[in-house]
Design an enzyme around this catalytic site. Structure first.
Site, mmCIF file in Angstrom:
data_model
loop_
_atom_site.group_PDB
_atom_site.id
_atom_site.type_symbol
_atom_site.label_atom_id
_atom_site.label_comp_id
_atom_site.label_asym_id
_atom_site.label_seq_id
_atom_site.Cartn_x
_atom_site.Cartn_y
_atom_site.Cartn_z
ATOM 1 N N LYS A 169 3.050 4.962 10.226
ATOM 2 C CA LYS A 169 2.104 4.718 11.426
ATOM 3 C C LYS A 169 0.807 3.984 10.873
ATOM 4 C CE LYS A 169 4.169 8.226 14.127
ATOM 5 N NZ LYS A 169 4.882 7.055 15.069
ATOM 6 N N PHE A 228 9.787 17.028 13.935
ATOM 7 C CA PHE A 228 10.044 15.722 14.435
ATOM 8 C C PHE A 228 9.808 14.920 13.449
ATOM 9 C CE2 PHE A 228 9.331 11.246 15.938
ATOM 10 C CZ PHE A 228 10.516 11.184 16.898
ATOM 11 N N ASP A 248 5.311 15.643 5.352
ATOM 12 C CA ASP A 248 5.540 14.414 6.377
ATOM 13 C C ASP A 248 4.071 14.276 7.088
ATOM 14 O OD1 ASP A 248 5.689 12.751 8.408
ATOM 15 O OD2 ASP A 248 7.882 13.410 9.015
#
Length: 404
Positions: free
Chosen positions: A258, A144, A229
């Site tokens: 984030k 994801f 990532d």
């Protein structure tokens, strides 16, 4: 909308006026502080999700709020048409934190992943000498990385990619955790291997020991970039600044987001060497809001907080406690498996004890907020500032819901 609307009224209005691309739990948050949120009726909930790691430092962390307020009184946006006085420090401090040389700032995690893809391709054409239009990036199944058109083109989640074709070419998907499959997939056209060091959305999947180190050896030997990532796994969540550090691995490129914005503003970045990010020339990539003064000011405070090491240590110590407590539930009939690292866990609920959604809703009724994924799994990722007492209380609610 009335001033004193109830949760039910606000949910009905949202359902009527917003696209149904999310299925949130039926709670309407009005205020929050630390690890706790309060809804419009005044009910308190322990946040055990932390905005998918965007709130690593808790809600309304005073250091971050103070940094944001100070910058709000000065300047919030210039666009990259002009310089501003927070930008150089942000790039310098973030590059140093990562042990890298250069930073390309964006806003959201998906934007940063798109930037990493573009960067790898441009590097492949300009530096590696891949024929134009033939670059390939190797990725892992069950990944994801976001929901843009290009990113969902290399997703194996049917729900994420159904009805959005035609899909962007140039990606090869191999099983996660299988270094030999990566080695077999890399060829002379491969410009990068893009991986999550721990797969969050897939259920907090931790790869086999030595996997990341072997991927690093493969990419170095084959002359291709290793892109990590760390949007969810990075910036303290796993007990280290970066999840890659658990195997002593330094990738060619970090993708961050984030927690970099402290739960205050969206901030993301690609961080790499000058040999990689130096391929860009003016006009070839950009973002109006990327690297804006407000974002840089908040992110600089995030970086300063990470420099102390206290949050990483807290995640390591409380994370060890979390996994001991969760691990004790395995084999009792209600929990099939627990995975994770640091203050991050995926818990697989056994058949007959409800779906992940059922358990999440039952926990909500008891004042604890988590989120389900892939049917039978719940994810637990509290803010790193959570107290041990609050963490234990939340785990007690889980045991009560599961009747163990």
């Amino acid at each position: 909308m009335t001033t004193h609307a109830t949760s039910a009224e606000l949910i009905r209005e949202a359902d009527a006026r917003s696209a149904h691309n999310y299925h949130p739990l039926p709670v309407v948050v009005a205020t929050a502080e630390g690890a706790w949120m309060t809804d419009v009726e005044g009910r308190r909930y322990l946040d055990m999700l932390a905005g998918y790691s965007a709130l690593n430092f808790g809600h309304r962390n005073q250091r971050l709020i103070d940094a944001a307020k100070a910058q709000l009184d000065r300047v919030t946006l210039t666009s990259r048409a002009f310089h501003h006085d927070q930008f150089a420090a942000f790039c310098t401090e973030l590059a140093d934190l990562c042990g890298m040389e250069m930073v390309l700032p964006m806003n959201t995690g998906a934007e940063a992943v798109e930037t990493a893809v573009k960067t790898a391709r441009k590097w492949g054409y300009r530096v590696k000498g891949v024929p134009d239009g033939q670059a390939k990036i190797v990725v892992a199944g069950d990944n994801f990385h976001g929901r843009t058109t290009t990113i969902i083109s290399f997703s194996t989640d049917e729900e994420a990619c159904r009805d959005y074709g035609p899909y962007t070419p140039g990606f090869e998907i191999v099983p996660y955790g299988d270094a030999a499959a990566i080695d077999a997939a890399v060829d002379e056209r491969t410009v990068a291997v893009l991986l999550e060091p721990i797969q969050g959305e897939a259920g907090v999947l931790v790869p086999p020991s030595g996997y990341l180190a072997e991927v690093r050896r493969i990419t170095e030997r084959r002359g291709t970039l290793f892109i990590a990532d760390e949007i969810q796994s990075g910036l303290g969540r796993t007990g280290r600044t970066f999840a890659c550090e658990h195997e002593g691995v330094v990738p060619d490129m970090y993708v961050l987001g984030k927690a970099l914005g402290g739960g205050v503003v969206p901030v993301s970045a690609v961080v790499s060497s000058s040999a990689v990010l130096g391929v860009y020339r003016p006009g070839e990539h950009g973002s109006t809001f990327g690297g804006n003064p407000l974002a840089c000011a908040v992110a600089l405070e995030v970086i300063a907080m990470l420099r102390t090491g206290e949050f990483q240590q807290r995640a390591a110590e409380l994370g060890a406690h979390l996994h001991r407590e969760l691990g004790a539930l395995v084999g009792g009939g209600a929990v099939q498996a627990v995975r994770g690292r640091g203050l991050w866990a995926g818990v697989d609920i056994a058949p007959g004890h409800g779906s992940g959604r059922d358990v999440s809703e039952a926990l909500m009724e008891r004042g604890v907020l988590v989120k389900d994924t892939h049917g039978a799994t719940i994810r637990i990722a509290p803010p790193l500032v959570i107290s041990k007492e609050d963490l234990d209380w939340g785990l007690e609610q889980l045991r009560t819901v599961l009747d163990v």
